[in-house]
Design an enzyme around this catalytic site. Structure first.
Site, PDB file in Angstrom:
ATOM      1  CG  MET A  17       4.002 -11.035   2.775  1.00 54.50           C
ATOM      2  SD  MET A  17       2.214 -10.821   2.541  1.00 54.50           S
ATOM      3  CE  MET A  17       1.959  -9.242   3.387  1.00 54.50           C
ATOM      4  CB  ALA A  18       9.398 -10.827  -1.666  1.00 62.06           C
ATOM      5  CB  CYS A 101      11.847 -17.666   2.068  1.00 62.27           C
ATOM      6  SG  CYS A 101      11.501 -17.349   0.321  1.00 62.27           S
ATOM      7  CG  ASN A 201       2.482 -15.857   9.537  1.00 59.00           C
ATOM      8  OD1 ASN A 201       3.362 -16.159   8.744  1.00 59.00           O
ATOM      9  ND2 ASN A 201       1.447 -15.148   9.155  1.00 59.00           N
ATOM     10  NE  ARG A 226      -0.977 -16.807   2.120  1.00 60.53           N
ATOM     11  CZ  ARG A 226      -1.763 -17.866   2.008  1.00 60.53           C
ATOM     12  NH1 ARG A 226      -2.274 -18.190   0.833  1.00 60.53           N
ATOM     13  NH2 ARG A 226      -2.044 -18.610   3.059  1.00 60.53           N
TER      14      ARG A 226
END
Length: 324
Positions: A17-18, A101, A201, A226
């Site tokens: 996760m960026a 993404c 996921n 998340r």
């Protein structure tokens, strides 16, 4: 789980996760029982052009193995050459490729989840990368680009046929971003289509949900995104439930306060106090989500400019929570 020649002891992974899965957070996740780590995604073109910021994204600690560096891009030759370069110079265990993404600036450049619309290009990228790279190459995809293009099983089959070592499937289309319910049925169909390891996921928030995903889809491991923000304990909970069936208690307020201080200190040590404290603000919001009367504290956190200030705020929070 075995990915190429890499053995993963616990089949629970941290999704890339960026702005989240930097070195400090990955170390915390690892301590909590995460079996496999993936860096924030790095542009293959940026590596090619020696962009200074990319080096910071690829810094790893010896305690992190097994770990993958995740690349994104769309040019087969550049992807292949940079995968080889990174494998040799940085020595991760695995090179992972982001084909999921959903961010417009990535998609509009023909990268990330845009690749779900171009199976031929996927074939070219995987073929070139696997041929060039001396370590396993894996791929993270979505169920498809939108409702008219649900093709994860086909893309996963191409990845396997071209030598990809594993595939992670986020159970949403690009059009969904992170909204709606994850489609675990497509994850199951991917697992039925390929023999390489499959990570599932999407919507796993507990040990019980992790077990349900494994049972319903047949996937080899669960990848947490998340649900791990402000919650490194989720890896401890999932690991324990999968191994023993026991439900671990959620962290106490004391544990949460201690973790915030530790995370902030690690960020400041790694990135410097100016950047570390500012990046910690969002983590503070995630750590305190759902805690009564924490809204005012989150507002205060947005104005903290020093590590001592962050520690003082946590002590104030500790005192207020002790009265609940």
């Amino acid at each position: 789980m075995q990915i190429g020649n890499v053995k993963i002891e616990t089949n629970v992974a941290l999704a890339p996760m960026a702005g989240v899965t930097d070195l400090p957070y990955r170390l915390l996740a690892k301590e909590m029982g995460c079996g496999y780590l993936v860096t924030e995604m790095v542009s293959a073109k940026a590596i090619l052009y020696n962009n200074k910021n990319t080096d910071d994204l690829m810094v790893m600690d010896n305690k992190e193995h097994p770990i993958a560096i995740q690349l994104f891009g769309s040019d087969p030759e550049i992807m292949a050459n940079m995968a080889r370069k990174i494998a040799i110079e940085k020595k991760p265990d695995i090179i992972d490729v982001n084909m999921g993404c959903p961010v417009p600036k990535v998609v509009n450049n023909g990268e990330g989840s845009s690749l779900m619309k171009n199976p031929k290009l996927v074939e070219q990228i995987v073929t070139a990368m696997v041929k060039a790279c001396p370590i396993p190459v894996t791929y993270k995809i979505r169920t498809g680009f939108d409702d008219t293009c649900i093709n994860a099983p086909e893309i996963a089959h191409i990845i396997e046929e071209c030598g990809g070592a594993a595939v992670a499937v986020h159970g949403r289309t690009r059009a969904q971003y992170y909204s709606g319910k994850a489609n675990w049925d497509i994850i199951r169909k991917v697992k039925e289509r390929v023999s390489i390891p499959v990570w599932g996921n999407g919507d796993v928030t507990s040990g019980i949900e992790a077990k349900r995903m494994l049972d319903e889809t047949g996937c080899d491991g669960v990848m947490i995104g998340r649900a791990a923000r402000g919650n490194p304990w989720i890896f401890r909970e999932i690991k324990e439930y999968l191994e023993t069936g026991k439900i671990v208690e959620r962290p106490s307020y004391e544990e949460i306060c201690d973790m915030i201080v530790r995370h902030a200190s690690m960020l400041c040590e790694y990135k410097g106090e100016f950047t570390g404290v500012r990046e910690m603000r969002k983590h503070f919001a995630w750590y305190t989500a759902g805690i009564k009367h924490a809204a005012a504290l989150r507002n205060e956190a947005n104005h903290v400019t020093s590590l001592d200030g962050m520690k003082s705020l946590v002590e104030k929070m500790r005192e207020e929570l002790s009265k609940i």
